[in-house]
Motif scaffolding. Structure first.
Motif, PDB file in Angstrom:
ATOM      1  N   SER A 221      26.288  38.722  51.130  1.00  0.00           N
ATOM      2  CA  SER A 221      26.163  38.487  49.859  1.00  0.00           C
ATOM      3  C   SER A 221      26.251  40.027  49.245  1.00  0.00           C
ATOM      4  O   SER A 221      26.867  40.239  47.938  1.00  0.00           O
ATOM      5  CB  SER A 221      24.785  37.838  49.369  1.00  0.00           C
ATOM      6  N   ASP A 222      25.922  41.022  49.980  1.00  0.00           N
ATOM      7  CA  ASP A 222      26.159  42.397  49.682  1.00  0.00           C
ATOM      8  C   ASP A 222      27.538  42.826  49.583  1.00  0.00           C
ATOM      9  O   ASP A 222      27.826  43.635  48.773  1.00  0.00           O
ATOM     10  CB  ASP A 222      25.289  43.368  50.542  1.00  0.00           C
ATOM     11  N   LEU A 223      28.245  42.220  50.488  1.00  0.00           N
ATOM     12  CA  LEU A 223      29.600  42.642  50.585  1.00  0.00           C
ATOM     13  C   LEU A 223      30.599  41.986  49.343  1.00  0.00           C
ATOM     14  O   LEU A 223      31.173  42.374  48.975  1.00  0.00           O
ATOM     15  CB  LEU A 223      30.432  42.089  51.934  1.00  0.00           C
ATOM     16  N   TYR A 224      30.091  40.578  49.010  1.00  0.00           N
ATOM     17  CA  TYR A 224      30.418  39.855  47.946  1.00  0.00           C
ATOM     18  C   TYR A 224      30.120  40.675  46.441  1.00  0.00           C
ATOM     19  O   TYR A 224      30.891  40.962  45.709  1.00  0.00           O
ATOM     20  CB  TYR A 224      29.673  38.844  47.878  1.00  0.00           C
ATOM     21  N   GLY A 225      28.968  41.534  46.516  1.00  0.00           N
ATOM     22  CA  GLY A 225      28.730  42.302  45.527  1.00  0.00           C
ATOM     23  C   GLY A 225      29.492  43.498  45.374  1.00  0.00           C
ATOM     24  O   GLY A 225      30.114  43.918  44.251  1.00  0.00           O
ATOM     25  N   LEU A 226      30.049  43.926  46.397  1.00  0.00           N
ATOM     26  CA  LEU A 226      30.784  45.113  46.602  1.00  0.00           C
ATOM     27  C   LEU A 226      32.289  44.704  45.932  1.00  0.00           C
ATOM     28  O   LEU A 226      32.985  45.570  45.337  1.00  0.00           O
ATOM     29  CB  LEU A 226      31.186  45.528  48.085  1.00  0.00           C
ATOM     30  N   GLY A 227      32.567  43.519  46.269  1.00  0.00           N
ATOM     31  CA  GLY A 227      33.806  42.913  45.748  1.00  0.00           C
ATOM     32  C   GLY A 227      33.669  42.818  44.229  1.00  0.00           C
ATOM     33  O   GLY A 227      34.824  43.633  43.599  1.00  0.00           O
ATOM     34  N   HIS A 228      32.594  42.627  43.537  1.00  0.00           N
ATOM     35  CA  HIS A 228      32.727  42.606  42.363  1.00  0.00           C
ATOM     36  C   HIS A 228      32.699  43.961  41.644  1.00  0.00           C
ATOM     37  O   HIS A 228      33.103  44.342  40.574  1.00  0.00           O
ATOM     38  CB  HIS A 228      31.854  41.615  41.817  1.00  0.00           C
ATOM     39  N   LEU A 229      31.833  44.855  42.294  1.00  0.00           N
ATOM     40  CA  LEU A 229      31.742  46.262  41.825  1.00  0.00           C
ATOM     41  C   LEU A 229      32.974  46.782  41.678  1.00  0.00           C
ATOM     42  O   LEU A 229      33.216  47.624  40.999  1.00  0.00           O
ATOM     43  CB  LEU A 229      30.855  46.888  42.858  1.00  0.00           C
ATOM     44  N   PHE A 230      33.900  46.723  42.794  1.00  0.00           N
ATOM     45  CA  PHE A 230      35.247  46.980  42.769  1.00  0.00           C
ATOM     46  C   PHE A 230      36.201  46.598  41.578  1.00  0.00           C
ATOM     47  O   PHE A 230      36.739  47.441  40.936  1.00  0.00           O
ATOM     48  CB  PHE A 230      36.122  46.756  44.166  1.00  0.00           C
ATOM     49  N   LEU A 231      36.263  45.557  41.271  1.00  0.00           N
ATOM     50  CA  LEU A 231      36.904  44.920  40.281  1.00  0.00           C
ATOM     51  C   LEU A 231      36.285  45.559  38.877  1.00  0.00           C
ATOM     52  O   LEU A 231      37.129  45.858  37.940  1.00  0.00           O
ATOM     53  CB  LEU A 231      36.584  43.344  40.231  1.00  0.00           C
ATOM     54  N   PHE A 232      34.807  45.606  38.605  1.00  0.00           N
ATOM     55  CA  PHE A 232      34.698  46.248  37.598  1.00  0.00           C
ATOM     56  C   PHE A 232      35.107  47.850  37.328  1.00  0.00           C
ATOM     57  O   PHE A 232      35.504  48.258  36.295  1.00  0.00           O
ATOM     58  CB  PHE A 232      33.030  46.722  37.504  1.00  0.00           C
ATOM     59  N   MET A 233      35.248  48.498  38.400  1.00  0.00           N
ATOM     60  CA  MET A 233      35.591  49.872  38.466  1.00  0.00           C
ATOM     61  C   MET A 233      37.090  49.858  37.843  1.00  0.00           C
ATOM     62  O   MET A 233      37.494  50.369  37.193  1.00  0.00           O
ATOM     63  CB  MET A 233      35.478  50.654  39.810  1.00  0.00           C
ATOM     64  N   MET A 234      37.820  48.899  38.705  1.00  0.00           N
ATOM     65  CA  MET A 234      39.511  48.938  38.254  1.00  0.00           C
ATOM     66  C   MET A 234      39.639  48.333  37.001  1.00  0.00           C
ATOM     67  O   MET A 234      40.771  48.739  36.161  1.00  0.00           O
ATOM     68  CB  MET A 234      39.966  48.095  39.296  1.00  0.00           C
ATOM     69  N   TYR A 235      38.470  47.483  36.563  1.00  0.00           N
ATOM     70  CA  TYR A 235      38.975  46.874  35.017  1.00  0.00           C
ATOM     71  C   TYR A 235      38.585  48.262  33.975  1.00  0.00           C
ATOM     72  O   TYR A 235      38.705  47.876  32.801  1.00  0.00           O
ATOM     73  CB  TYR A 235      38.155  45.679  34.828  1.00  0.00           C
ATOM     74  N   ALA A 236      37.827  49.089  34.540  1.00  0.00           N
ATOM     75  CA  ALA A 236      37.584  50.070  33.477  1.00  0.00           C
ATOM     76  C   ALA A 236      38.620  50.544  32.844  1.00  0.00           C
ATOM     77  O   ALA A 236      38.650  51.127  31.813  1.00  0.00           O
ATOM     78  CB  ALA A 236      36.597  51.138  34.038  1.00  0.00           C
ATOM     79  N   GLY A 237      39.756  50.854  33.413  1.00  0.00           N
ATOM     80  CA  GLY A 237      40.879  51.384  32.974  1.00  0.00           C
ATOM     81  C   GLY A 237      42.104  50.441  32.597  1.00  0.00           C
ATOM     82  O   GLY A 237      43.324  50.702  32.079  1.00  0.00           O
ATOM     83  N   TYR A 238      41.740  49.141  32.580  1.00  0.00           N
ATOM     84  CA  TYR A 238      42.606  47.692  32.390  1.00  0.00           C
ATOM     85  C   TYR A 238      42.614  47.801  30.687  1.00  0.00           C
ATOM     86  O   TYR A 238      41.697  47.551  30.141  1.00  0.00           O
ATOM     87  CB  TYR A 238      42.130  46.763  33.002  1.00  0.00           C
ATOM     88  N   GLU A 239      43.889  47.739  29.987  1.00  0.00           N
ATOM     89  CA  GLU A 239      43.893  47.468  28.681  1.00  0.00           C
ATOM     90  C   GLU A 239      44.851  46.060  28.703  1.00  0.00           C
ATOM     91  O   GLU A 239      45.909  45.895  28.943  1.00  0.00           O
ATOM     92  CB  GLU A 239      44.816  48.670  28.207  1.00  0.00           C
TER      93      GLU A 239
END
Length: 292
Positions: A221-239
């Motif tokens: 479950s914590d690894l699953y959370g890491l996956g979504h955290l990574f996507l949030f970080m990448m989407y910070a620069g998405y237009e």
């Protein structure tokens, strides 16, 4: 009419009881309140000075209106934090009780959380920075899991950056691996067995379903959370282009296939997923080396 009046009166009393402690107040005769940091559903956080030694500490106080349930959550967090000893996890200092008031005293980590960096400062992250953050977070997770616990709330508000050092904070939802929480506590935290745990992306499935999957009492479950955290970080620069149809994260972010595969495994969309942070770390190190 009487029921309505009684309910409003209870709300007023609870708001009064939960009003933050004033700056300068010396709590329990020892901790001087310096700054109110914020309030969650069950607790309040303050920066304080321990007047016995002059050290700056963080004081997490149970929400008075939550009564025994708030104290139970705080005591659980205290027991878990006391069992941990890792440089990227706040250190347990003390658990104080006084009448109906209780508080957890821990190391104060002065830094900025990822949520503030992204949402307020408009900070964006490169692929290498995002993978590096995941690698850093695996370190406290390894320690946590080896100690027999799972965090269950690996999200951007709970990741602090202090001068380039990454910390994982807020263990209020942590539990023992495989632990079945008391029914009353599960109901309060809205952790139901009927929840849809198959949310596959930030676009697919509700965020509530994502959180329910993160609440499972297992290291995955914590690894699953890491996956979504990574996507949030990448989407910070998405237009997002105006008028463009919504697509899945793999199409929108256009990451290398090896990265897509790694994130799918974190999100358990590809087999096999990882059962431990140690296994995940080994594959992540190989991925970072291959991208260098």
């Amino acid at each position: 009419m009487w029921n309505f009046i009684a309910e409003k009166w209870r709300e007023t009393i609870n708001h009064w009881r939960d009003y933050p402690l004033r700056t300068g107040t010396v709590w329990m005769g020892r901790y001087r309140i310096e700054r109110f940091l914020g309030m969650g559903s069950y607790g309040q956080a303050y920066t304080c000075t321990d007047i016995e030694n002059g050290c700056a500490v963080l004081l997490k106080r149970s929400m008075p209106s939550k009564l025994e349930l708030g104290r139970l959550l705080l005591e659980r967090e205290s027991h878990i934090l006391k069992a941990l000893d890792h440089p990227q996890i706040p250190k347990w200092i003390h658990y104080a009780k006084g009448g109906r008031d209780e508080a957890l005293i821990m190391e104060l980590i002065e830094g900025e959380n990822l949520e503030h960096k992204m949402m307020v400062q408009g900070r964006t992250f490169t692929l290498q920075e995002s993978l590096g953050t995941i690698k850093e977070l695996i370190q406290p997770l390894k320690h946590l899991h080896q100690a027999g616990f799972v965090h269950r709330d690996v999200r951007i508000p709970n990741v602090l950056d202090r001068s380039g050092s990454i910390y994982l904070i807020d263990y209020g939802l942590a539990c023992r691996i495989g632990e079945q929480l008391p029914e009353e506590l599960r109901a309060l935290l809205k952790e139901t067995d009927s929840a849809d745990n198959n949310a596959s992306s930030l676009q697919g499935g509700s965020w509530a379903a994502v959180k329910r999957r993160m609440r499972k009492p297992y290291p995955s479950s914590d690894l699953y959370g890491l996956g979504h955290l990574f996507l949030f970080m990448m989407y910070a620069g998405y237009e997002h282009e105006e008028g463009q149809a919504e697509r899945g994260w793999e199409e929108e972010l256009e990451l290398p296939q090896a990265v897509n595969h790694f994130i799918r495994r974190l999100l358990q969309q590809s087999e096999p997923g990882w059962l431990s942070a140690v296994q995940c770390e080994q594959d992540l190190e190989q991925l970072i080396a291959a991208l260098a």
